[in-house]
Design a protein around this motif. Sequence first.
Motif, mmCIF file in Angstrom:
data_model
loop_
_atom_site.group_PDB
_atom_site.id
_atom_site.type_symbol
_atom_site.label_atom_id
_atom_site.label_comp_id
_atom_site.label_asym_id
_atom_site.label_seq_id
_atom_site.Cartn_x
_atom_site.Cartn_y
_atom_site.Cartn_z
ATOM 1 N N GLN A 159 -30.176 1.211 21.408
ATOM 2 C CA GLN A 159 -30.051 0.770 22.378
ATOM 3 C C GLN A 159 -28.930 -0.146 22.008
ATOM 4 N N ARG A 160 -29.342 -1.276 21.059
ATOM 5 C CA ARG A 160 -28.075 -2.093 21.264
ATOM 6 C C ARG A 160 -26.665 -1.622 20.763
ATOM 7 N N LEU A 161 -26.332 -0.356 20.827
ATOM 8 C CA LEU A 161 -25.243 -0.272 20.591
ATOM 9 C C LEU A 161 -24.720 0.663 21.717
ATOM 10 N N GLY A 162 -25.274 0.689 23.022
ATOM 11 C CA GLY A 162 -25.131 1.149 23.985
ATOM 12 C C GLY A 162 -25.655 1.842 24.395
ATOM 13 N N CYS A 163 -26.273 3.078 23.757
ATOM 14 C CA CYS A 163 -26.936 4.567 24.270
ATOM 15 C C CYS A 163 -28.272 4.374 25.394
ATOM 16 N N GLY A 197 -14.864 5.078 21.636
ATOM 17 C CA GLY A 197 -13.848 5.436 21.608
ATOM 18 C C GLY A 197 -13.472 3.859 20.809
ATOM 19 N N ALA A 198 -14.498 2.957 20.200
ATOM 20 C CA ALA A 198 -14.711 2.207 19.830
ATOM 21 C C ALA A 198 -12.703 2.380 18.023
ATOM 22 N N GLY A 235 -10.756 0.250 23.258
ATOM 23 C CA GLY A 235 -11.614 0.465 21.646
ATOM 24 C C GLY A 235 -11.574 -0.830 21.608
ATOM 25 N N THR A 236 -11.877 -2.295 21.909
ATOM 26 C CA THR A 236 -11.889 -3.639 21.694
ATOM 27 C C THR A 236 -14.032 -3.220 22.398
ATOM 28 N N ARG A 237 -14.612 -3.226 21.118
ATOM 29 C CA ARG A 237 -16.121 -3.992 21.351
ATOM 30 C C ARG A 237 -16.332 -4.865 22.667
ATOM 31 N N ARG A 279 -21.235 -6.113 25.468
ATOM 32 C CA ARG A 279 -21.154 -4.834 23.827
ATOM 33 C C ARG A 279 -20.867 -3.348 24.821
ATOM 34 N N ARG A 280 -20.225 -3.520 25.468
ATOM 35 C CA ARG A 280 -19.821 -2.176 25.910
ATOM 36 C C ARG A 280 -17.922 -1.906 24.969
ATOM 37 N N VAL A 281 -17.720 -0.586 25.086
ATOM 38 C CA VAL A 281 -16.567 -0.102 24.775
ATOM 39 C C VAL A 281 -15.377 0.111 25.540
ATOM 40 N N LEU A 282 -14.632 -1.010 25.584
ATOM 41 C CA LEU A 282 -13.129 -1.134 26.780
ATOM 42 C C LEU A 282 -11.993 0.070 27.321
ATOM 43 N N ALA A 283 -12.748 0.871 28.271
ATOM 44 C CA ALA A 283 -11.644 2.390 28.196
ATOM 45 C C ALA A 283 -10.466 2.187 28.418
ATOM 46 N N ALA A 284 -9.520 0.894 28.619
ATOM 47 C CA ALA A 284 -8.200 1.005 28.807
ATOM 48 C C ALA A 284 -8.069 -0.748 28.743
#
Length: 413
Positions: free
Chosen positions: A220-224, A331-332, A155-157, A38-43
């Motif tokens: 929390q499910r959205l990674g916060c 950045g999603a 930007g991929t979740r 569920r994290r967003v890829l940064a590269a």
Amino acid sequence: MNNPAAALKTLDQALAQLLGYAAPLAGQDTVSTFEADRRVLAADLRSELQVPPLDNSAMDGYAVRCADVPAAGTVLPVAQRIAAGDVGTALAAGTAARIFTGAPLPAGADAVVMQEDCDALEDGRVRIRVQPAPGLAVRRAGEDVARGAVVLARGTRLTPAALGMAASIGVAELPVARRPRVALFSTGDELVMPGEVPPARMRPGAIYNSNRFFLRALLQRLGCEVSDLGIVPDRLDATREALRAAARGHDLILTSGGVSVGEEDHVKPAVEALGRLELWQIAIKPGKPFAYGAIAGDGASCHFIGLPGNPVSSLVTFVVLVRPFLLKLQGATALAPAAVRLPAAFDWKRADRRREFLRARRNADGALELFPNQGSGVLTSVAWGDGLVDTPAGQPIARGDSVRFLPFEDLWG
């Protein structure tokens, strides 16, 4: 502020404006691929190898040269056995190789005949009961991933499948967007935390604070990273102080309650005193009292979003507005919730001037049933349902109509 619905921003207008303020956060983390769900890829993630690395067998069977099997019933000696992880020798003409799923195809072989189409004979030979064509049951080198290809885009979740994809090219750690830091609090003198007072001793007019629980879980499910600041009394000075303190060290302040137009709703003047208010009320039902603004923080402004106090209103505005806002902060690239078209198993004649989100669930036939009470305070409707019917303003629904449905399973995280 009692504007008619026609004077309010539509949901699409409000969302576009809201997303315009959501610049991706600076900074990133490096985390174990095991921990990146569920994290967003940064590269962009590029492969340094091809997958599969060699031509290999798609099933258990016998590797052959098609030229050596001119007809069904051909019998060949079995010259070698190749298990997954082994590399056999070149296949001699006129022989077969016993091979297992995932094992590299021996040089010279051009097909695999599955074992169900073969008879293993006692003398060590095999009878091939079909005539294979070149490429049968062969997985070609690089057919899944080519060397140098971008297998996951920035930007991929990340999903469980995406984590498996990263692992398949040997990646043990992933660069991901920094988690948004969110300060959460509720306003309202009527609110009581579960466990503080038993139901039998609740004072008249008091209610348990349900919003705090589902909002924290959704964040929390959205990674916060969530700072739970509790319940703020219905006083302007207390609201201003809570906002001022929350702006320090957070990217977003999220509140529920106090954003309507009553004398005890202090959020609007408090935000205006400490910063600016950009959005105030939108044409949706439930959820009209929604606010966005910014408050001065540690040398930079902190985003502010105020949700309605009614639990269904709070939940609906979170999933249709806050969720895409938080995803964009990370950045999603995919922000819109998944939607499907399903038939209505109900009539809805009370079309509202605002865009409306009705709580519904799928029945055994795949059609949507409606919860009988669609009130904004009826949290039972959400626990009972499995999604929202997205109803355009002024549009009634007749049984059998195709409607736009947002499943909760796609909105919860």
